[in-house]
Motif scaffolding. Structure first.
Motif, PDB file in Angstrom:
ATOM      1  N   LEU A  97       0.827  -1.203   0.000  1.00 36.82           N
ATOM      2  CA  LEU A  97       0.000   0.000   0.000  1.00 36.82           C
ATOM      3  C   LEU A  97       0.864   1.257   0.000  1.00 36.82           C
ATOM      4  O   LEU A  97       0.532   2.254  -0.674  1.00 36.82           O
ATOM      5  CB  LEU A  97      -0.931   0.018   1.215  1.00 36.82           C
ATOM      6  CG  LEU A  97      -2.381  -0.408   0.950  1.00 36.82           C
ATOM      7  CD1 LEU A  97      -2.417  -1.896   0.608  1.00 36.82           C
ATOM      8  CD2 LEU A  97      -3.267  -0.129   2.165  1.00 36.82           C
ATOM      9  N   ASP A  98       1.993   1.243   0.750  1.00 35.84           N
ATOM     10  CA  ASP A  98       2.852   2.422   0.813  1.00 35.84           C
ATOM     11  C   ASP A  98       3.350   2.826  -0.564  1.00 35.84           C
ATOM     12  O   ASP A  98       3.510   4.024  -0.854  1.00 35.84           O
ATOM     13  CB  ASP A  98       4.047   2.139   1.734  1.00 35.84           C
ATOM     14  CG  ASP A  98       3.627   2.067   3.195  1.00 35.84           C
ATOM     15  OD1 ASP A  98       2.516   2.566   3.516  1.00 35.84           O
ATOM     16  OD2 ASP A  98       4.383   1.511   4.010  1.00 35.84           O
ATOM     17  N   ILE A  99       3.603   1.796  -1.412  1.00 32.04           N
ATOM     18  CA  ILE A  99       4.110   2.104  -2.760  1.00 32.04           C
ATOM     19  C   ILE A  99       3.101   2.926  -3.548  1.00 32.04           C
ATOM     20  O   ILE A  99       3.473   3.790  -4.360  1.00 32.04           O
ATOM     21  CB  ILE A  99       4.437   0.790  -3.499  1.00 32.04           C
ATOM     22  CG1 ILE A  99       5.554   0.053  -2.765  1.00 32.04           C
ATOM     23  CG2 ILE A  99       4.829   1.045  -4.946  1.00 32.04           C
ATOM     24  CD1 ILE A  99       5.836  -1.325  -3.319  1.00 32.04           C
ATOM     25  N   HIS A 100       1.798   2.685  -3.307  1.00 31.33           N
ATOM     26  CA  HIS A 100       0.757   3.330  -4.121  1.00 31.33           C
ATOM     27  C   HIS A 100       0.096   4.515  -3.419  1.00 31.33           C
ATOM     28  O   HIS A 100      -0.811   5.134  -4.005  1.00 31.33           O
ATOM     29  CB  HIS A 100      -0.316   2.291  -4.475  1.00 31.33           C
ATOM     30  CG  HIS A 100       0.187   1.152  -5.313  1.00 31.33           C
ATOM     31  ND1 HIS A 100       0.317   1.241  -6.672  1.00 31.33           N
ATOM     32  CD2 HIS A 100       0.618  -0.087  -4.954  1.00 31.33           C
ATOM     33  CE1 HIS A 100       0.784   0.089  -7.138  1.00 31.33           C
ATOM     34  NE2 HIS A 100       0.980  -0.738  -6.100  1.00 31.33           N
ATOM     35  N   GLN A 101       0.526   4.851  -2.213  1.00 36.61           N
ATOM     36  CA  GLN A 101      -0.150   5.934  -1.489  1.00 36.61           C
ATOM     37  C   GLN A 101       0.012   7.273  -2.198  1.00 36.61           C
ATOM     38  O   GLN A 101      -0.950   8.058  -2.289  1.00 36.61           O
ATOM     39  CB  GLN A 101       0.387   6.018  -0.061  1.00 36.61           C
ATOM     40  CG  GLN A 101      -0.136   4.942   0.876  1.00 36.61           C
ATOM     41  CD  GLN A 101      -1.627   5.062   1.157  1.00 36.61           C
ATOM     42  OE1 GLN A 101      -2.306   5.991   0.686  1.00 36.61           O
ATOM     43  NE2 GLN A 101      -2.154   4.092   1.917  1.00 36.61           N
ATOM     44  N   ASP A 102       1.220   7.552  -2.699  1.00 36.06           N
ATOM     45  CA  ASP A 102       1.424   8.833  -3.385  1.00 36.06           C
ATOM     46  C   ASP A 102       0.526   8.956  -4.599  1.00 36.06           C
ATOM     47  O   ASP A 102      -0.103  10.004  -4.837  1.00 36.06           O
ATOM     48  CB  ASP A 102       2.894   8.971  -3.792  1.00 36.06           C
ATOM     49  CG  ASP A 102       3.801   9.181  -2.588  1.00 36.06           C
ATOM     50  OD1 ASP A 102       3.275   9.571  -1.521  1.00 36.06           O
ATOM     51  OD2 ASP A 102       5.011   8.926  -2.712  1.00 36.06           O
ATOM     52  N   ASN A 103       0.435   7.869  -5.385  1.00 42.10           N
ATOM     53  CA  ASN A 103      -0.415   7.896  -6.575  1.00 42.10           C
ATOM     54  C   ASN A 103      -1.880   8.069  -6.188  1.00 42.10           C
ATOM     55  O   ASN A 103      -2.632   8.807  -6.829  1.00 42.10           O
ATOM     56  CB  ASN A 103      -0.217   6.603  -7.368  1.00 42.10           C
ATOM     57  CG  ASN A 103      -0.997   6.594  -8.674  1.00 42.10           C
ATOM     58  OD1 ASN A 103      -1.283   7.637  -9.252  1.00 42.10           O
ATOM     59  ND2 ASN A 103      -1.347   5.401  -9.135  1.00 42.10           N
ATOM     60  N   ILE A 156      -3.859  -3.584  -7.071  1.00 43.61           N
ATOM     61  CA  ILE A 156      -3.997  -2.192  -6.615  1.00 43.61           C
ATOM     62  C   ILE A 156      -3.767  -1.235  -7.772  1.00 43.61           C
ATOM     63  O   ILE A 156      -4.493  -0.226  -7.922  1.00 43.61           O
ATOM     64  CB  ILE A 156      -3.015  -1.913  -5.462  1.00 43.61           C
ATOM     65  CG1 ILE A 156      -3.375  -2.770  -4.244  1.00 43.61           C
ATOM     66  CG2 ILE A 156      -3.040  -0.432  -5.073  1.00 43.61           C
ATOM     67  CD1 ILE A 156      -2.352  -2.706  -3.124  1.00 43.61           C
ATOM     68  N   SER A 157      -2.773  -1.522  -8.610  1.00 44.23           N
ATOM     69  CA  SER A 157      -2.505  -0.666  -9.767  1.00 44.23           C
ATOM     70  C   SER A 157      -3.718  -0.585 -10.675  1.00 44.23           C
ATOM     71  O   SER A 157      -4.115   0.501 -11.128  1.00 44.23           O
ATOM     72  CB  SER A 157      -1.300  -1.198 -10.544  1.00 44.23           C
ATOM     73  OG  SER A 157      -0.131  -1.144  -9.765  1.00 44.23           O
ATOM     74  N   ASN A 158      -4.334  -1.760 -10.945  1.00 40.69           N
ATOM     75  CA  ASN A 158      -5.528  -1.766 -11.798  1.00 40.69           C
ATOM     76  C   ASN A 158      -6.680  -1.011 -11.140  1.00 40.69           C
ATOM     77  O   ASN A 158      -7.423  -0.277 -11.800  1.00 40.69           O
ATOM     78  CB  ASN A 158      -5.951  -3.203 -12.090  1.00 40.69           C
ATOM     79  CG  ASN A 158      -5.044  -3.881 -13.094  1.00 40.69           C
ATOM     80  OD1 ASN A 158      -4.287  -3.222 -13.804  1.00 40.69           O
ATOM     81  ND2 ASN A 158      -5.097  -5.202 -13.141  1.00 40.69           N
ATOM     82  N   ALA A 159      -6.856  -1.214  -9.823  1.00 44.45           N
ATOM     83  CA  ALA A 159      -7.955  -0.539  -9.130  1.00 44.45           C
ATOM     84  C   ALA A 159      -7.790   0.978  -9.197  1.00 44.45           C
ATOM     85  O   ALA A 159      -8.762   1.715  -9.452  1.00 44.45           O
ATOM     86  CB  ALA A 159      -8.011  -1.014  -7.682  1.00 44.45           C
ATOM     87  N   LEU A 160      -6.575   1.463  -8.957  1.00 45.01           N
ATOM     88  CA  LEU A 160      -6.340   2.912  -9.034  1.00 45.01           C
ATOM     89  C   LEU A 160      -6.509   3.419 -10.457  1.00 45.01           C
ATOM     90  O   LEU A 160      -7.007   4.535 -10.676  1.00 45.01           O
ATOM     91  CB  LEU A 160      -4.930   3.230  -8.519  1.00 45.01           C
ATOM     92  CG  LEU A 160      -4.698   2.998  -7.020  1.00 45.01           C
ATOM     93  CD1 LEU A 160      -3.234   3.215  -6.676  1.00 45.01           C
ATOM     94  CD2 LEU A 160      -5.583   3.920  -6.179  1.00 45.01           C
ATOM     95  N   LYS A 161      -6.107   2.572 -11.425  1.00 45.53           N
ATOM     96  CA  LYS A 161      -6.187   2.992 -12.819  1.00 45.53           C
ATOM     97  C   LYS A 161      -7.633   3.160 -13.265  1.00 45.53           C
ATOM     98  O   LYS A 161      -7.970   4.098 -14.000  1.00 45.53           O
ATOM     99  CB  LYS A 161      -5.470   1.958 -13.701  1.00 45.53           C
ATOM    100  CG  LYS A 161      -5.403   2.332 -15.177  1.00 45.53           C
ATOM    101  CD  LYS A 161      -4.925   1.154 -16.018  1.00 45.53           C
ATOM    102  CE  LYS A 161      -3.561   0.678 -15.583  1.00 45.53           C
ATOM    103  NZ  LYS A 161      -3.066  -0.405 -16.459  1.00 45.53           N
ATOM    104  N   PHE A 162      -8.518   2.258 -12.782  1.00 41.95           N
ATOM    105  CA  PHE A 162      -9.904   2.253 -13.252  1.00 41.95           C
ATOM    106  C   PHE A 162     -10.875   2.849 -12.237  1.00 41.95           C
ATOM    107  O   PHE A 162     -12.077   2.630 -12.330  1.00 41.95           O
ATOM    108  CB  PHE A 162     -10.326   0.818 -13.589  1.00 41.95           C
ATOM    109  CG  PHE A 162      -9.557   0.218 -14.736  1.00 41.95           C
ATOM    110  CD1 PHE A 162      -9.821   0.606 -16.044  1.00 41.95           C
ATOM    111  CD2 PHE A 162      -8.553  -0.709 -14.505  1.00 41.95           C
ATOM    112  CE1 PHE A 162      -9.105   0.061 -17.093  1.00 41.95           C
ATOM    113  CE2 PHE A 162      -7.840  -1.259 -15.549  1.00 41.95           C
ATOM    114  CZ  PHE A 162      -8.106  -0.867 -16.860  1.00 41.95           C
ATOM    115  N   THR A 163     -10.337   3.608 -11.272  1.00 44.17           N
ATOM    116  CA  THR A 163     -11.204   4.279 -10.299  1.00 44.17           C
ATOM    117  C   THR A 163     -10.979   5.786 -10.406  1.00 44.17           C
ATOM    118  O   THR A 163      -9.987   6.317  -9.888  1.00 44.17           O
ATOM    119  CB  THR A 163     -10.894   3.794  -8.872  1.00 44.17           C
ATOM    120  OG1 THR A 163     -11.060   2.367  -8.817  1.00 44.17           O
ATOM    121  CG2 THR A 163     -11.827   4.435  -7.859  1.00 44.17           C
TER     122      THR A 163
END
Length: 748
Positions: free
Chosen positions: A452-458, A493-500
């Protein structure tokens, strides 16, 4: 193989055996019926002959008796006024003449009203009293009667007594008695046979006494009578009929008839087993002939079929081995020209084609692997320069904001390209069966938190709430592969952020009850739920296919190779689990996957699969340490040198493996960073030589290379390398290696 042989031959043998048994049974039944019919004909004829003979004799006796009682020689004895003595003498002479003239007459007696014998052909009877004889009393009452009848035990002659009244002067004055010995009614010396099996005639009187029987022990044995048998046999009456009866533990069959004068039962029969023995023999003979024929035919069929089956089973065995992947087996040469020979030749050609195709496929796979390895190396090398130089530039604190933004975009694009390369390599490993799972202690909770920490900034940049739901009932520590779990979650997580576009993304973890759990393993389900655009039902079916995306049109809004979910699905299967997807277009999607993990009760775990927290190189505490860097690319030399420079360690650069070996021979170093692919001498050979040196035996040698395939790592560790870093170099990974081998000197 045996089952096919049995299935083909057994029905034939079973059918032939059944036909043989049916034929034998039919033959026996027919023979038995024929024997029974013949036996009954003979029995009936013998019974009628015996009964008829007796009836004829009784008629003859009755006629002779009626003539003799009115003869003057008899009546003269009782006429008054005559010389009685003289009359009796004449009558005795007359009776003797009659006896001599008829061989069947044994004795003739004349008794008076008192029953005294007054005249006889045998003088020994004269003067004897016979009034006690029932037939004498009946004759004195005026009746013509037959007295006692018998069959001689020795002579087998039929004896009978006839008595009649003598009427003289208008009244009964005496009686005439004739003792007859007739010829043999039954003859046990000559055999009446049917197929050499004897049947005999027996006679049973109304008291159940056998007056005639083949067994002398039964004949005239008053201590052994059979009244019930008489009643059973007498039921056929005077007309006669077929009978079957049980006598002294034997079963008899034959024909019986009641003789009307004596009321004796005349029965001609034989022991049933002996009577039907010819039928048994015929049945056995037919069965033996049929069985012999069956054996001969079966032998011929089996021998003929074995030739076909052996060839067929050989081909089946060969095809089975081929289907299992064994193409080394060779078929024996065949001279058959029939369909099996054609199949033999066709199968040989097919296997030859498969061998050729397999060889080409293996060659293509080898070339593909080599190509991927080369392409990975060639792409990673410039990417290392891009990412490394970008990192070095971004490390400067006085850069304009616009320039820093450009550097961030370069860094993002380079890492995206690196992700594509990693996905392609992972997919190739999975398809080749070369991807293996680690089994190390780790913290699942920490793995999820680090991911999760890796994707928090994005997530913050996009205005999306990214959170973790980890219940208390889920254990924290397990044994498994944290790197692959993090890889799957990272993709989701990458896909979820990409499509949300807006809303939230939640990472969750649950413990499930699973009947397939074994060996202390538990089923853990992890997943990612978003409030994004969702997925249509038509697109769900192809989500986990390689190179497939929900939106594959040229106007698609979202990028990606379509490999992430395919790789993730295979990784989850290798962890003993499966994916589950729920989605509603416009409302969001939930991706979840299950996995079997063994709990780690010790709570001691290694790396969670993510890099440790970012620390400044200058805080490592390795000032004065001497690090040898063997790298043929000048840009890569510069990047490594600049990354390490803040730590205060001394960096010595060489351009190939040979120079690295010479440097280690001459000088002392604390650590070697060794590229694997270099001119003059590669890193593997250089490492092996260093390990052969006295002061190089315990020197840490770390691979820093663009060769990222598993077999490359295996070769590196086999040559004596201690650790492995793939290009592009991740600064935090390099930092972790330096800390592990220059401060604690313990492997990661």
């Amino acid at each position: 193989m045996r089952s096919l042989r049995v299935k083909l031959i057994a029905p034939f043998i079973a059918g032939t055996l059944a036909l043989t048994l049916l034929l034998a049974w039919y033959t026996y039944s027919s023979a038995r019926q024929a024997v029974e019919d013949a036996m009954l004909l003979i029995s009936e004829a013998k019974t009628d002959h015996a009964s008829g003979s007796m009836s004829l004799l009784f008629k003859s006796m009755s006629s002779s008796l009626q003539n003799m009682v009115v003869d003057p020689h008899v009546t003269a004895m009782f006429e008054g006024g005559r010389d009685t003595v003289q009359a009796r003498a004449k009558t005795a002479d007359w009776l003797e003449i009659i006896i001599q003239g008829n061989e069947y007459y044994r004795d003739i007696l004349i008794v008076d009203k008192s029953g005294f014998c007054v005249a006889s052909s045998n003088p020994g009877h004269v003067g004897n009293l016979y009034i006690e004889k029932p037939y004498v009393r009946e004759a004195l009452r005026g009746a013509f009667i037959f007295g006692e009848s018998s069959v001689g035990k020795v002579t087998k002659r039929f004896s009978a007594i006839a008595a009649g009244p003598v009427d003289a002067g208008g009244g009964i004055v005496g009686a005439l008695i004739v003792f007859n010995d007739f010829p043999k009614i039954v003859d046990y010396e000559s055999k009446a046979t049917h197929d050499s099996q004897t049947i005999f005639t027996a006679m049973l009187d109304p008291q159940g006494l056998f007056t005639a029987h083949k067994d002398p022990a039964l004949m005239d044995n008053v201590e052994n009578t059979f009244p019930q048998l008489y009643e059973k046999l007498a039921a056929v009456g005077e007309k006669g009929g077929a009978v079957s009866y049980h006598l002294l533990d034997r079963q008899y069959t034959g024909y019986a008839k009641v003789e009307p004068n004596t009321h004796w039962v005349v029965v001609t029969s034989g022991i049933q087993s002996e009577v039907f023995a010819p039928a048994y023999r015929v049945g056995l003979t037919v069965f033996g002939i049929s069985a012999t024929f069956l054996c001969v035919i079966s032998f011929m069929v089996v021998r003929f079929a074995n030739g076909i089956l052996s060839s067929l089973l050989s081909l089946i065995h060969y095809a089975k081995r081929v289907s299992e992947g064994d193409l080394s087996l060779r078929l024996d040469p065949t001279s058959r020209k029939d369909e099996l020979g054609i199949l033999h030749t066709a199968l040989e050609r097919l296997v030859a084609s498969l061998q050729s195709m397999l060889k080409k496929t293996e060659e293509a796979g080898r070339m593909k692997g080599q190509f991927l390895a080369n392409m990975s190396h060639e792409i990673r090398t410039p990417l290392n320069a891009i990412i490394g130089m970008t990192h070095l530039c971004a490390r400067e604190g006085n850069l304009p904001e616009k320039t820093r933004g450009y550097l961030d975009k370069i860094q993002t694009a380079a890492k995206s390209l690196l992700g594509v390369i990693n996905d392609i390599l992972d997919l190739s490993k999975v398809e080749a069966g070369m991807l293996s799972m680690e089994h190390t202690p780790f913290s699942l909770r920490e793995t999820l938190e680090n991911t999760l920490d890796i994707h928090q900034d994005n997530a913050r940049t996009r205005g999306i709430a990214l959170s973790l739901d980890y219940p208390e009932n889920v254990p924290a520590f397990f044994i498994g592969d944290p790197l692959r779990i993090g890889q799957v979650l990272n993709n989701l997580i990458s896909n979820a952020l990409k499509f949300t576009p807006h809303g939230s993304v939640t990472v969750f973890c649950r413990r499930e009850q699973n009947a397939s759990e074994a060996g202390g393993a538990v089923t853990i389900r992890c997943g990612v739920s978003d409030t994004g655009i969702g997925i249509s039902g038509d697109a769900l079916a192809g989500l986990f296919q390689p190179f497939t995306q929900a939106d594959a049109s040229i106007t698609r809004k979202f990028g990606g190779t379509g490999l992430g979910l395919a790789i993730s699905d295979r990784l989850v299967q290798m962890m003993g689990g499966s994916f589950h997807v729920e989605s509603q277009p416009g409302k969001g999607t939930t991706f979840s996957f299950s996995m079997l993990l063994e709990p780690d009760a010790s709570g001691v775990f290694g790396t969670s699969g993510e890099a440790p927290p970012d620390e400044a190189f200058e805080r490592l505490g390795i000032t004065g340490k001497r690090i040898l860097v063997a790298e043929d690319n000048e840009i890569n030399q510069l990047i490594v040198q600049e990354l390490i420079a803040p730590s205060g360690a001394e960096v010595i650069l060489v351009a190939n493996g040979q120079e690295a070996v010479e440097a280690v021979r001459k000088e002392a170093f604390d650590l070697v960073l060794m590229d694997m692919q270099m001119p003059v001498m590669d890193g593997l050979e250089a490492t092996r030589i260093i390990r052969s040196l006295d002061h190089g035996r315990n020197l840490p040698v770390i691979a820093v290379t663009a060769n990222a395939m598993k077999e490359d790592k295996d070769r590196g560790f086999a040559s004596g390398m201690n650790d492995y870093i793939t290009k592009p170099i991740e600064p935090r990974e390099l930092l972790q290696v330096l800390r592990a081998w220059l401060t604690t000197r313990a492997p990661r």
